[in-house]
Design a protein around this motif. Structure first.
Motif, PDB file in Angstrom:
ATOM      1  N   GLU A  59      51.766 -30.168 -20.146  1.00 22.32           N
ATOM      2  CA  GLU A  59      50.754 -31.217 -20.324  1.00 22.32           C
ATOM      3  C   GLU A  59      49.345 -30.647 -20.466  1.00 22.32           C
ATOM      4  N   ARG A  60      49.013 -29.629 -19.701  1.00 25.79           N
ATOM      5  CA  ARG A  60      47.632 -29.150 -19.628  1.00 25.79           C
ATOM      6  C   ARG A  60      47.309 -28.003 -20.587  1.00 25.79           C
ATOM      7  N   MET A  61      48.321 -27.254 -21.040  1.00 28.74           N
ATOM      8  CA  MET A  61      48.037 -26.055 -21.827  1.00 28.74           C
ATOM      9  C   MET A  61      47.379 -26.374 -23.163  1.00 28.74           C
ATOM     10  N   ALA A  62      47.857 -27.372 -23.887  1.00 24.27           N
ATOM     11  CA  ALA A  62      47.314 -27.656 -25.224  1.00 24.27           C
ATOM     12  C   ALA A  62      45.823 -28.017 -25.179  1.00 24.27           C
ATOM     13  N   PRO A  63      45.399 -28.967 -24.328  1.00 18.57           N
ATOM     14  CA  PRO A  63      43.957 -29.255 -24.312  1.00 18.57           C
ATOM     15  C   PRO A  63      43.120 -28.099 -23.771  1.00 18.57           C
ATOM     16  N   THR A  64      43.672 -27.336 -22.831  1.00 22.84           N
ATOM     17  CA  THR A  64      42.952 -26.183 -22.291  1.00 22.84           C
ATOM     18  C   THR A  64      42.781 -25.119 -23.370  1.00 22.84           C
ATOM     19  N   ALA A  65      43.859 -24.833 -24.100  1.00 22.81           N
ATOM     20  CA  ALA A  65      43.796 -23.842 -25.178  1.00 22.81           C
ATOM     21  C   ALA A  65      42.856 -24.301 -26.289  1.00 22.81           C
ATOM     22  N   ALA A  66      42.864 -25.587 -26.612  1.00 22.40           N
ATOM     23  CA  ALA A  66      41.983 -26.099 -27.668  1.00 22.40           C
ATOM     24  C   ALA A  66      40.516 -25.922 -27.278  1.00 22.40           C
ATOM     25  N   ALA A  67      40.181 -26.217 -26.040  1.00 17.83           N
ATOM     26  CA  ALA A  67      38.800 -26.045 -25.589  1.00 17.83           C
ATOM     27  C   ALA A  67      38.414 -24.563 -25.601  1.00 17.83           C
ATOM     28  N   GLY A  68      39.311 -23.709 -25.125  1.00 16.89           N
ATOM     29  CA  GLY A  68      39.044 -22.267 -25.131  1.00 16.89           C
ATOM     30  C   GLY A  68      38.876 -21.723 -26.541  1.00 16.89           C
ATOM     31  N   MET A  69      39.738 -22.164 -27.454  1.00 11.60           N
ATOM     32  CA  MET A  69      39.633 -21.694 -28.844  1.00 11.60           C
ATOM     33  C   MET A  69      38.345 -22.171 -29.492  1.00 11.60           C
ATOM     34  N   ALA A  70      37.910 -23.391 -29.159  1.00 12.71           N
ATOM     35  CA  ALA A  70      36.641 -23.879 -29.697  1.00 12.71           C
ATOM     36  C   ALA A  70      35.492 -22.969 -29.248  1.00 12.71           C
ATOM     37  N   LEU A  71      35.509 -22.567 -27.972  1.00 17.49           N
ATOM     38  CA  LEU A  71      34.477 -21.640 -27.490  1.00 17.49           C
ATOM     39  C   LEU A  71      34.549 -20.312 -28.224  1.00 17.49           C
ATOM     40  N   PHE A  72      35.752 -19.746 -28.338  1.00 18.92           N
ATOM     41  CA  PHE A  72      35.887 -18.442 -28.990  1.00 18.92           C
ATOM     42  C   PHE A  72      35.513 -18.508 -30.464  1.00 18.92           C
ATOM     43  N   ASP A  73      35.876 -19.602 -31.147  1.00 17.88           N
ATOM     44  CA  ASP A  73      35.492 -19.753 -32.553  1.00 17.88           C
ATOM     45  C   ASP A  73      33.973 -19.736 -32.701  1.00 17.88           C
ATOM     46  N   ARG A  74      33.295 -20.393 -31.776  1.00 19.03           N
ATOM     47  CA  ARG A  74      31.833 -20.432 -31.838  1.00 19.03           C
ATOM     48  C   ARG A  74      31.222 -19.077 -31.517  1.00 19.03           C
ATOM     49  N   VAL A  75      31.841 -18.330 -30.613  1.00 22.08           N
ATOM     50  CA  VAL A  75      31.366 -16.968 -30.337  1.00 22.08           C
ATOM     51  C   VAL A  75      31.495 -16.119 -31.596  1.00 22.08           C
ATOM     52  N   VAL A  76      32.652 -16.200 -32.255  1.00 20.06           N
ATOM     53  CA  VAL A  76      32.868 -15.429 -33.486  1.00 20.06           C
ATOM     54  C   VAL A  76      31.861 -15.838 -34.553  1.00 20.06           C
ATOM     55  N   ASP A  77      31.627 -17.141 -34.685  1.00 18.57           N
ATOM     56  CA  ASP A  77      30.630 -17.608 -35.660  1.00 18.57           C
ATOM     57  C   ASP A  77      29.256 -17.025 -35.362  1.00 18.57           C
ATOM     58  N   ARG A  78      28.883 -16.973 -34.092  1.00 19.30           N
ATOM     59  CA  ARG A  78      27.574 -16.421 -33.715  1.00 19.30           C
ATOM     60  C   ARG A  78      27.499 -14.932 -34.023  1.00 19.30           C
ATOM     61  N   VAL A  79      28.583 -14.208 -33.783  1.00 17.15           N
ATOM     62  CA  VAL A  79      28.606 -12.774 -34.084  1.00 17.15           C
ATOM     63  C   VAL A  79      28.469 -12.565 -35.585  1.00 17.15           C
ATOM     64  N   ARG A  80      29.216 -13.349 -36.359  1.00 13.39           N
ATOM     65  CA  ARG A  80      29.119 -13.229 -37.833  1.00 13.39           C
ATOM     66  C   ARG A  80      27.709 -13.556 -38.310  1.00 13.39           C
ATOM     67  N   GLN A  81      27.129 -14.592 -37.751  1.00 13.27           N
ATOM     68  CA  GLN A  81      25.773 -14.986 -38.135  1.00 13.27           C
ATOM     69  C   GLN A  81      24.786 -13.864 -37.799  1.00 13.27           C
ATOM     70  N   HIS A  82      24.932 -13.292 -36.623  1.00 12.62           N
ATOM     71  CA  HIS A  82      24.048 -12.202 -36.216  1.00 12.62           C
ATOM     72  C   HIS A  82      24.230 -10.988 -37.154  1.00 12.62           C
ATOM     73  N   ALA A  83      25.470 -10.701 -37.514  1.00 10.08           N
ATOM     74  CA  ALA A  83      25.743  -9.563 -38.403  1.00 10.08           C
ATOM     75  C   ALA A  83      25.092  -9.781 -39.762  1.00 10.08           C
ATOM     76  N   ARG A  84      25.116 -11.010 -40.273  1.00 14.39           N
ATOM     77  CA  ARG A  84      24.472 -11.298 -41.573  1.00 14.39           C
ATOM     78  C   ARG A  84      22.965 -11.061 -41.480  1.00 14.39           C
ATOM     79  N   PHE A  85      22.360 -11.481 -40.367  1.00 10.99           N
ATOM     80  CA  PHE A  85      20.926 -11.270 -40.220  1.00 10.99           C
ATOM     81  C   PHE A  85      20.595  -9.796 -40.075  1.00 10.99           C
ATOM     82  N   SER A  86      21.465  -9.042 -39.433  1.00 10.59           N
ATOM     83  CA  SER A  86      21.243  -7.611 -39.248  1.00 10.59           C
ATOM     84  C   SER A  86      21.332  -6.867 -40.567  1.00 10.59           C
TER      85      SER A  86
END
Length: 135
Positions: free
Chosen positions: A106-133
């Motif tokens: 019951e709990r794994m799917a919503p927990t994993a979805a929230a965690g993946m949303a955070l990680f996706d945003r971290v990756v997006d920020r890293v990519r954005q920073h790399a483009r600026f660099s």
């Protein structure tokens, strides 16, 4: 100790945070810790739970979280059966360990979805920073 499935409350600062904005509130997470910390000066307090006031904060472009956004069902089962965590499991008791397992489906799917949303945003920020660099 905060071990098992819990929800963390996202605080007002999280509403405009690059990682936490739009994440479900409360955020479903898995916890496995017995420690906490004081907030450093000058940070944005982003999340808390009833057992642990400081669950997440941001300082500039650095984030810290207390919960396990990286969790998978396999990791949970490893922790529940690992000799190194036997003391924690004994402390929370066999009934609580069984509850954690029973809630896994019951709990794994919503927990994993929230965690993946955070990680996706971290990756997006890293990519954005790399483009600026590179510019």
């Amino acid at each position: 100790k905060e071990i098992g499935w819990h929800d963390v409350e996202l605080l007002p600062a999280a509403q405009n945070d690059p990682l936490f904005s739009g994440i479900p509130n409360p955020m479903p997470v898995f916890q496995w810790h017995g420690d906490t910390f004081d907030l450093p000066l000058g940070v944005e307090h982003l999340a808390r739970s009833p057992l642990c006031e400081h669950q997440a904060f941001r300082f500039g472009n650095a984030w810290a979280v207390q919960f396990h956004a990286e969790i998978t069902a396999e990791i949970i089962e490893q922790w529940l059966t690992a000799e190194e965590f036997a003391g924690d499991c004994a402390e929370i008791g066999a009934r609580r360990v069984a509850e954690i397992r029973a809630q896994l489906e019951e709990r794994m799917a919503p927990t994993a979805a929230a965690g993946m949303a955070l990680f996706d945003r971290v990756v997006d920020r890293v990519r954005q920073h790399a483009r600026f660099s590179d510019a």
